[in-house]
Write an enzyme that holds these catalytic residues in place. Structure first.
Site, mmCIF file in Angstrom:
data_model
loop_
_atom_site.group_PDB
_atom_site.id
_atom_site.type_symbol
_atom_site.label_atom_id
_atom_site.label_comp_id
_atom_site.label_asym_id
_atom_site.label_seq_id
_atom_site.Cartn_x
_atom_site.Cartn_y
_atom_site.Cartn_z
ATOM 1 N N SER A 132 -17.190 24.348 -69.708
ATOM 2 C CA SER A 132 -16.118 23.361 -69.569
ATOM 3 C C SER A 132 -14.848 23.842 -70.259
ATOM 4 C CB SER A 132 -16.515 22.019 -70.181
ATOM 5 O OG SER A 132 -15.405 21.144 -70.132
ATOM 6 N N LYS A 187 -24.127 19.795 -69.630
ATOM 7 C CA LYS A 187 -22.818 19.876 -68.975
ATOM 8 C C LYS A 187 -22.606 18.665 -68.055
ATOM 9 C CE LYS A 187 -18.903 20.963 -67.353
ATOM 10 N NZ LYS A 187 -18.655 21.409 -66.038
ATOM 11 N N HIS A 190 -21.743 15.780 -70.179
ATOM 12 C CA HIS A 190 -20.345 15.995 -70.586
ATOM 13 C C HIS A 190 -19.416 15.468 -69.492
ATOM 14 C CE1 HIS A 190 -16.648 18.331 -70.128
ATOM 15 N NE2 HIS A 190 -16.617 18.474 -71.433
ATOM 16 N N ASN A 191 -19.709 15.816 -68.251
ATOM 17 C CA ASN A 191 -18.851 15.377 -67.154
ATOM 18 C C ASN A 191 -18.924 13.866 -66.944
ATOM 19 O OD1 ASN A 191 -18.468 18.103 -66.889
ATOM 20 N ND2 ASN A 191 -18.604 18.098 -64.656
ATOM 21 N N GLU A 194 -16.714 12.441 -69.406
ATOM 22 C CA GLU A 194 -15.344 12.748 -68.948
ATOM 23 C C GLU A 194 -14.880 11.731 -67.876
ATOM 24 O OE1 GLU A 194 -14.852 16.976 -67.823
ATOM 25 O OE2 GLU A 194 -13.977 16.237 -65.960
#
Ligand code: 2AM
Length: 478
Positions: A132, A187, A190-191, A194
């Protein structure tokens, strides 16, 4: 080429090209290959000299493989999905025992697990590595989230630690997270976080613009102000402030701002949707992330949104006075602070459950540490989370108290007031509401789901438990 390259990279779209340059700029020799050779030629022409003689282009996959030191280390940055499988099928017969393939794309964690297992049967190692930081991060230092084969990780570690961003303490934002798809799972979460933070910022924009009647330059100032709050200071708020200050390059008018010319349908590539799917599968409550995915879906429903020509809005909020406008800025700051904290909390909840379900033994403090630099959700608040999830239990308890106290005081009042005002003004606030509902659902000792249990027993004889004695009960209700 005399010497063999330390590492190879396949896929020279923006992320791949920038990551290859980052690796070369850090002093590692790297061979690159792209399906379309013209892209490789152009890349070498544009950047071949940037780092001395570290970058080498290959025209064929065979030439590429032959140019690498053994055990070979090959980063894939091709389009997620079938192209990754196709590339592995094409590449693996050319490789030798103990060579390592590292998939740095946004692959689904279950695909990563399958690929690692398949390649292991041929004595090849596989690492699924989330990355990222966007184009800039890839070039100057991303947050890297590798999972998979631990012995293979040790072989790529010196390179990955050198190219990664740095956390607040100066350590590289990369650590081996666990086996199989754990890196791509982290990940994905994480997104998901986000998505949720971006939706909260979009709703904040709606509130400030349509209720507060602030202009774009005023919005830029307000968001810059929010970015001084240590619980809010973050990459996403920083870029939001910059967006409102950006003039429209296509317009000849001096006061035309680009944001006003951008179509209001948000795109998505799937990681947000995967987060909501897996959270439902694992039974984890992530309402703000779910709301953010839904909000992107409705924004793209151009046909359904034609209903705006028929449906009437009847807002009941009064126009704000100048002191009301000032209060709005503070109320929103408080609401954002508490709501964003809960986005991280939901992500951590999902990571905790997945770690148990898949036996990954995830170190949550380390995950939040590697998010401190380089990545899209980097923020100073993550420092608290790293301590709160760390091994020092006294420090963790202190931080936990500090955070829960934030919610107990006037900030909570201001949060509720802001949401009421927004609803009265007919401003949709799915993410803000979801964050508050998340808080209230955990803060309340009693939820109304006793009624759901009664209904289920009424029509389906599903039974229920009682609060005053043990056992399962059924009633003839009618
Ligand atoms: P291309 O330049 O030849 O299109 C992002 O799309 C990257 O993935 C690009 O480098 C693209 O190569 C590559 N890519 C997409 N599909 C691919 C496939 N099936 N095989 C190999 N590379 C692929």
């Amino acid at each position: 080429m005399k010497d063999k390259s330390a590492i190879g990279l396949i896929g020279l779209a923006t992320m791949g090209a920038n990551l290859a340059r980052n690796i070369a700029n850090k002093g590692f020799s790297i061979s690159v290959f792209n399906r379309t050779t013209e892209k490789t030629d152009k890349f070498i022409k544009d950047f071949g000299k940037e780092s001395g003689d570290k970058l080498h282009g290959s025209k064929t996959l065979k030439e590429f493989v032959a140019s690498l030191e053994t055990p070979r280390k090959i980063i894939l940055l091709v389009k997620a999905g079938k192209p990754v499988d196709d590339m592995i099928t094409e590449l693996s017969p050319l490789l030798d025992k103990n060579d390592i393939i590292i998939d740095c794309g946004n692959s689904h964690f279950k695909d990563t697990e399958r690929r690692q297992k398949e390649l292991a049967t041929r004595n090849l190692h596989f690492i699924g590595c989330g990355i990222s930081g966007g184009e800039e991060g890839a070039l100057h230092g991303p947050s890297l989230m590798p999972g998979g084969d631990k012995s293979a990780w040790e072989k790529i570690r010196p390179i990955f630690e050198k190219i990664a961003a740095k956390d607040f303490g100066g350590k590289p934002c990369v650590v081996h997270l666990g086996d199989f798809g754990s890196g791509h799972f982290v990940k994905m979460v994480h997104n998901g976080i986000e998505y949720a933070i971006m939706q909260l910022l979009a709703e904040s924009y709606d509130i400030l613009k349509n209720l507060g009647k602030f202009s774009n330059p005023e919005l830029a100032k307000i968001f810059s102000g929010y970015n001084k709050n240590p619980n809010l200071k973050s990459f996403l708020i920083e870029i939001t402030a910059k967006i409102f200050a950006k003039k429209d390059p296509e317009s000849s008018k001096k006061d035309a701002y680009l944001i006003d010319f951008i179509k209001d349908s948000a795109g998505q590539k799937g990681t947000g949707k995967w987060t909501t799917e897996i959270a439902h599968d694992l039974g984890v409550f992530i309402p703000t992330i779910n709301a953010a995915v839904d909000a992107r879906i409705v924004s793209g429903d151009t046909k359904g949104r034609q209903m705006c020509k028929v449906l009437k809005l009847t807002p009941t909020a009064k126009k704000l006075t100048s002191s009301g406008k000032k209060n709005l800025i503070t109320q929103l700051e408080n609401a954002l602070e508490l709501s964003i904290i809960l986005c991280y909390e939901q992500g951590v909840g999902l990571l905790t459950q997945s770690s148990k379900e898949y036996n990954w033994n995830l170190d949550l403090a380390e995950i939040t540490r590697i998010w401190q630099g380089g990545c899209i959700i980097r923020s100073t608040y993550l420092k608290n989370l790293t301590i709160g999830l760390g091994k020092d239990k006294t420090a963790a308890t202190k931080i936990f108290k500090k955070i829960t106290n934030l919610f107990a005081g006037p900030k909570q009042k201001s949060w509720r007031r802001l949401l009421t005002l927004s609803l009265e003004s007919a401003i949709p606030i799915p993410a803000f509401s979801a964050s508050l509902n998340f808080y209230d659902s955990y803060a309340k000792a009693h939820l109304p789901q006793n009624l759901i249990q009664a209904q289920r027993d009424f029509f389906g004889a599903h039974g229920y438990e009682r609060t005053d004695k043990k056992g399962s009960f059924h009633t003839e209700w009618d």
